[in-house]
Structure formats: C-alpha cells, structure tokens
Design a protein around this motif. Structure first.
Motif, PDB file in Angstrom:
ATOM      1  N   ILE A 184      34.614 -58.149 -76.949  1.00  0.00           N
ATOM      2  CA  ILE A 184      33.609 -57.874 -75.918  1.00  0.00           C
ATOM      3  C   ILE A 184      32.914 -59.167 -75.508  1.00  0.00           C
ATOM      4  CG2 ILE A 184      31.388 -56.731 -75.471  1.00  0.00           C
ATOM      5  CD1 ILE A 184      32.480 -54.373 -77.225  1.00  0.00           C
ATOM      6  N   LYS A 185      32.561 -60.005 -76.483  1.00  0.00           N
ATOM      7  CA  LYS A 185      31.909 -61.280 -76.169  1.00  0.00           C
ATOM      8  C   LYS A 185      32.832 -62.191 -75.361  1.00  0.00           C
ATOM      9  CE  LYS A 185      28.562 -61.427 -79.883  1.00  0.00           C
ATOM     10  NZ  LYS A 185      28.154 -61.997 -81.152  1.00  0.00           N
ATOM     11  N   LYS A 186      34.114 -62.202 -75.712  1.00  0.00           N
ATOM     12  CA  LYS A 186      35.063 -63.102 -75.063  1.00  0.00           C
ATOM     13  C   LYS A 186      35.557 -62.566 -73.715  1.00  0.00           C
ATOM     14  CE  LYS A 186      39.440 -65.483 -75.854  1.00  0.00           C
ATOM     15  NZ  LYS A 186      40.589 -65.630 -76.719  1.00  0.00           N
ATOM     16  N   GLU A 187      35.952 -61.286 -73.673  1.00  0.00           N
ATOM     17  CA  GLU A 187      36.598 -60.717 -72.493  1.00  0.00           C
ATOM     18  C   GLU A 187      35.697 -59.797 -71.664  1.00  0.00           C
ATOM     19  OE1 GLU A 187      39.698 -61.623 -71.734  1.00  0.00           O
ATOM     20  OE2 GLU A 187      39.974 -62.744 -73.600  1.00  0.00           O
ATOM     21  N   GLY A 188      34.562 -59.406 -72.241  1.00  0.00           N
ATOM     22  CA  GLY A 188      33.689 -58.466 -71.552  1.00  0.00           C
ATOM     23  C   GLY A 188      33.982 -57.010 -71.901  1.00  0.00           C
ATOM     24  N   TYR A 189      35.052 -56.786 -72.654  1.00  0.00           N
ATOM     25  CA  TYR A 189      35.408 -55.436 -73.083  1.00  0.00           C
ATOM     26  C   TYR A 189      36.334 -55.524 -74.294  1.00  0.00           C
ATOM     27  CZ  TYR A 189      40.068 -56.146 -71.167  1.00  0.00           C
ATOM     28  OH  TYR A 189      41.320 -56.622 -70.928  1.00  0.00           O
ATOM     29  N   ALA A 190      36.462 -54.412 -74.976  1.00  0.00           N
ATOM     30  CA  ALA A 190      37.433 -54.271 -76.062  1.00  0.00           C
ATOM     31  C   ALA A 190      38.238 -53.021 -75.751  1.00  0.00           C
ATOM     32  CB  ALA A 190      36.734 -54.128 -77.411  1.00  0.00           C
ATOM     33  N   SER A 191      39.497 -53.045 -76.086  1.00  0.00           N
ATOM     34  CA  SER A 191      40.346 -51.871 -75.858  1.00  0.00           C
ATOM     35  C   SER A 191      40.111 -50.840 -76.953  1.00  0.00           C
ATOM     36  CB  SER A 191      41.823 -52.272 -75.856  1.00  0.00           C
ATOM     37  OG  SER A 191      42.080 -53.109 -74.762  1.00  0.00           O
ATOM     38  N   GLY A 192      39.865 -49.619 -76.519  1.00  0.00           N
ATOM     39  CA  GLY A 192      39.707 -48.526 -77.472  1.00  0.00           C
ATOM     40  C   GLY A 192      41.053 -47.973 -77.864  1.00  0.00           C
ATOM     41  N   ARG A 193      41.052 -47.090 -78.845  1.00  0.00           N
ATOM     42  CA  ARG A 193      42.283 -46.445 -79.285  1.00  0.00           C
ATOM     43  C   ARG A 193      42.791 -45.507 -78.209  1.00  0.00           C
ATOM     44  NH1 ARG A 193      39.238 -45.312 -83.481  1.00  0.00           N
ATOM     45  NH2 ARG A 193      39.465 -46.685 -85.229  1.00  0.00           N
ATOM     46  N   ASP A 194      44.098 -45.445 -78.084  1.00  0.00           N
ATOM     47  CA  ASP A 194      44.668 -44.473 -77.159  1.00  0.00           C
ATOM     48  C   ASP A 194      45.358 -43.340 -77.919  1.00  0.00           C
ATOM     49  OD1 ASP A 194      46.890 -45.789 -78.057  1.00  0.00           O
ATOM     50  OD2 ASP A 194      47.791 -46.055 -76.089  1.00  0.00           O
ATOM     51  N   ALA A 195      45.053 -43.235 -79.216  1.00  0.00           N
ATOM     52  CA  ALA A 195      45.626 -42.175 -80.048  1.00  0.00           C
ATOM     53  C   ALA A 195      44.591 -41.754 -81.092  1.00  0.00           C
ATOM     54  CB  ALA A 195      46.893 -42.673 -80.744  1.00  0.00           C
ATOM     55  N   ASP A 196      44.743 -40.540 -81.581  1.00  0.00           N
ATOM     56  CA  ASP A 196      43.870 -40.042 -82.633  1.00  0.00           C
ATOM     57  C   ASP A 196      44.020 -40.911 -83.882  1.00  0.00           C
ATOM     58  OD1 ASP A 196      42.248 -37.686 -83.844  1.00  0.00           O
ATOM     59  OD2 ASP A 196      43.948 -37.952 -85.204  1.00  0.00           O
ATOM     60  N   GLU A 197      42.915 -41.287 -84.446  1.00  0.00           N
ATOM     61  CA  GLU A 197      42.892 -42.215 -85.579  1.00  0.00           C
ATOM     62  C   GLU A 197      43.541 -41.669 -86.856  1.00  0.00           C
ATOM     63  OE1 GLU A 197      39.407 -44.530 -88.012  1.00  0.00           O
ATOM     64  OE2 GLU A 197      38.820 -43.009 -86.552  1.00  0.00           O
ATOM     65  N   TYR A 198      43.463 -40.378 -87.080  1.00  0.00           N
ATOM     66  CA  TYR A 198      43.951 -39.819 -88.341  1.00  0.00           C
ATOM     67  C   TYR A 198      45.338 -39.185 -88.237  1.00  0.00           C
ATOM     68  CZ  TYR A 198      39.181 -40.734 -89.659  1.00  0.00           C
ATOM     69  OH  TYR A 198      37.988 -41.361 -89.893  1.00  0.00           O
ATOM     70  N   THR A 199      45.820 -39.001 -86.988  1.00  0.00           N
ATOM     71  CA  THR A 199      47.163 -38.464 -86.813  1.00  0.00           C
ATOM     72  C   THR A 199      48.057 -39.442 -86.052  1.00  0.00           C
ATOM     73  OG1 THR A 199      46.573 -37.328 -84.764  1.00  0.00           O
ATOM     74  CG2 THR A 199      46.370 -36.066 -86.828  1.00  0.00           C
ATOM     75  N   LEU A 200      47.490 -40.548 -85.604  1.00  0.00           N
ATOM     76  CA  LEU A 200      48.219 -41.585 -84.879  1.00  0.00           C
ATOM     77  C   LEU A 200      49.021 -41.004 -83.718  1.00  0.00           C
ATOM     78  CD1 LEU A 200      49.456 -43.670 -87.941  1.00  0.00           C
ATOM     79  CD2 LEU A 200      47.283 -43.846 -86.721  1.00  0.00           C
ATOM     80  N   SER A 201      48.413 -40.079 -83.003  1.00  0.00           N
ATOM     81  CA  SER A 201      49.095 -39.397 -81.913  1.00  0.00           C
ATOM     82  C   SER A 201      48.151 -39.188 -80.736  1.00  0.00           C
ATOM     83  CB  SER A 201      49.605 -38.038 -82.404  1.00  0.00           C
ATOM     84  OG  SER A 201      50.150 -37.305 -81.346  1.00  0.00           O
ATOM     85  N   GLN A 202      48.700 -39.305 -79.527  1.00  0.00           N
ATOM     86  CA  GLN A 202      47.921 -38.974 -78.335  1.00  0.00           C
ATOM     87  C   GLN A 202      47.810 -37.466 -78.171  1.00  0.00           C
ATOM     88  OE1 GLN A 202      49.991 -41.069 -75.220  1.00  0.00           O
ATOM     89  NE2 GLN A 202      48.689 -42.855 -75.446  1.00  0.00           N
ATOM     90  N   ASP A 203      48.737 -36.763 -78.750  1.00  0.00           N
ATOM     91  CA  ASP A 203      48.764 -35.311 -78.698  1.00  0.00           C
ATOM     92  C   ASP A 203      48.822 -34.796 -80.135  1.00  0.00           C
ATOM     93  OD1 ASP A 203      48.971 -32.710 -77.771  1.00  0.00           O
ATOM     94  OD2 ASP A 203      51.127 -32.834 -77.443  1.00  0.00           O
ATOM     95  N   PRO A 204      47.689 -34.889 -80.861  1.00  0.00           N
ATOM     96  CA  PRO A 204      47.720 -34.561 -82.292  1.00  0.00           C
ATOM     97  C   PRO A 204      48.057 -33.102 -82.573  1.00  0.00           C
ATOM     98  CG  PRO A 204      45.473 -35.034 -81.572  1.00  0.00           C
ATOM     99  CD  PRO A 204      46.361 -35.248 -80.394  1.00  0.00           C
TER     100      PRO A 204
END
Length: 164
Positions: free
Chosen positions: A88-108
């Motif tokens: 965020i400091k360097k680029e102005g943003y950070a990329s968030g996750r595009d998948a569920d953290e505990y199932t590692l899936s976009q469609d858990p």
C-alpha cells in the motif's frame, strides 16, 4: 476406568477434529474467524487501499485464541498483513485474496460437503506432523497440514491440488 476415557480424549485430539472445529467456527457468521474483512479499512474491488491496523492485531489474537492454529501459521498471517502495508505504501494498494482462505477456492464447498469429506478422510500422522486430505468430487483436494504442539493438533498450513 481410565482406559474408557483414553479413546475419547484421543478422538477429541486428533488432526481431523481440529479441522472440523475450524469449519464449525466458519459456519457461524458471528465467529471471530469470519471477521477478516474488518482488517481492511478501505477497499476497491479486490484492491485494499487502507488497513485497519488495530483490528488486525485483534483478528490475529482471535485466531490464536481459537487454539486451532500453530505459532508458525499465525506468524505467516502477520507477515501477510505486513506485506500488504508495504504494498500500500509503495503502490497505493495491495491485492486482496481472490479465493476463500480456508478452502483455497473461489467457489468453496458448502460446510455439509466439507463435513462429508472430513468423515471420509484418512489423516496421515507421522510423529508430530499430520495431514488431513479432503477430496471434493472432481473439483480438487484440500490438504490441511498440522503439527502437534503441547499435545494439541494445530493447523500449520493449507494446500490444494487440482485435477489435471
């Protein structure tokens, strides 16, 4: 009489029970494990523009207090937020996750599907480490890696493999 209690305590303290407890918490919308979004003060789609630093500490403490995660897992989570702050400091943003953290899936998978996979799972224990593989019909396999700390099985990492 002591022998009658031993299998029960062993059953409650096996690797699969730890994973089951995680998904029981995740199935409860009020659970602090479900509050990660509060770590992000300002977002634009998947981009995180500002972190809620006081809440990040609270969130990590909530994860620790579940008794389900290893110190190494929690340290990696802390590094994850530190890297976001740098981005965020360097680029102005950070990329968030595009998948569920505990199932590692976009469609858990649904909780019911996860619990069914847990019932069919055969944990592999080797000393103080274990894996709990969960297979989902033609979709993918989740692999929970656990370590034994103070006689408790704790989630140390989550991995996935996908069909070719």
């Amino acid at each position: 009489m002591l022998f009658a209690f031993h299998p029960l305590s062993a059953q409650q303290n096996d690797p699969a029970s730890t994973v089951k407890k995680l998904f029981t918490l995740l199935d409860n919308p009020k659970s602090p494990v479900n509050k990660e979004n509060q770590c992000f003060k300002e977002v634009d789609g998947l981009d995180i523009l500002k972190l809620n630093k006081p809440y990040i500490k609270e969130y990590l403490n909530n994860l620790k207090n579940t008794g389900l995660f290893s110190p190494a897992y929690l340290a990696e989570k802390e590094k994850y937020y530190q890297q976001m702050e740098k981005d965020i400091k360097k680029e102005g943003y950070a990329s968030g996750r595009d998948a569920d953290e505990y199932t590692l899936s976009q469609d858990p998978p649904e909780t019911k599907e996860i619990m069914e996979a847990l019932q069919k799972s055969k944990p592999v224990i080797s000393g103080n480490t274990a894996t709990v593989p969960l297979s989902f019909k033609n979709r993918y396999k989740l692999i929970y890696k656990l370590v034994k700390v103070n006689n408790n099985w704790l989630i140390n990492d989550i991995d996935a493999s996908y069909p070719k």
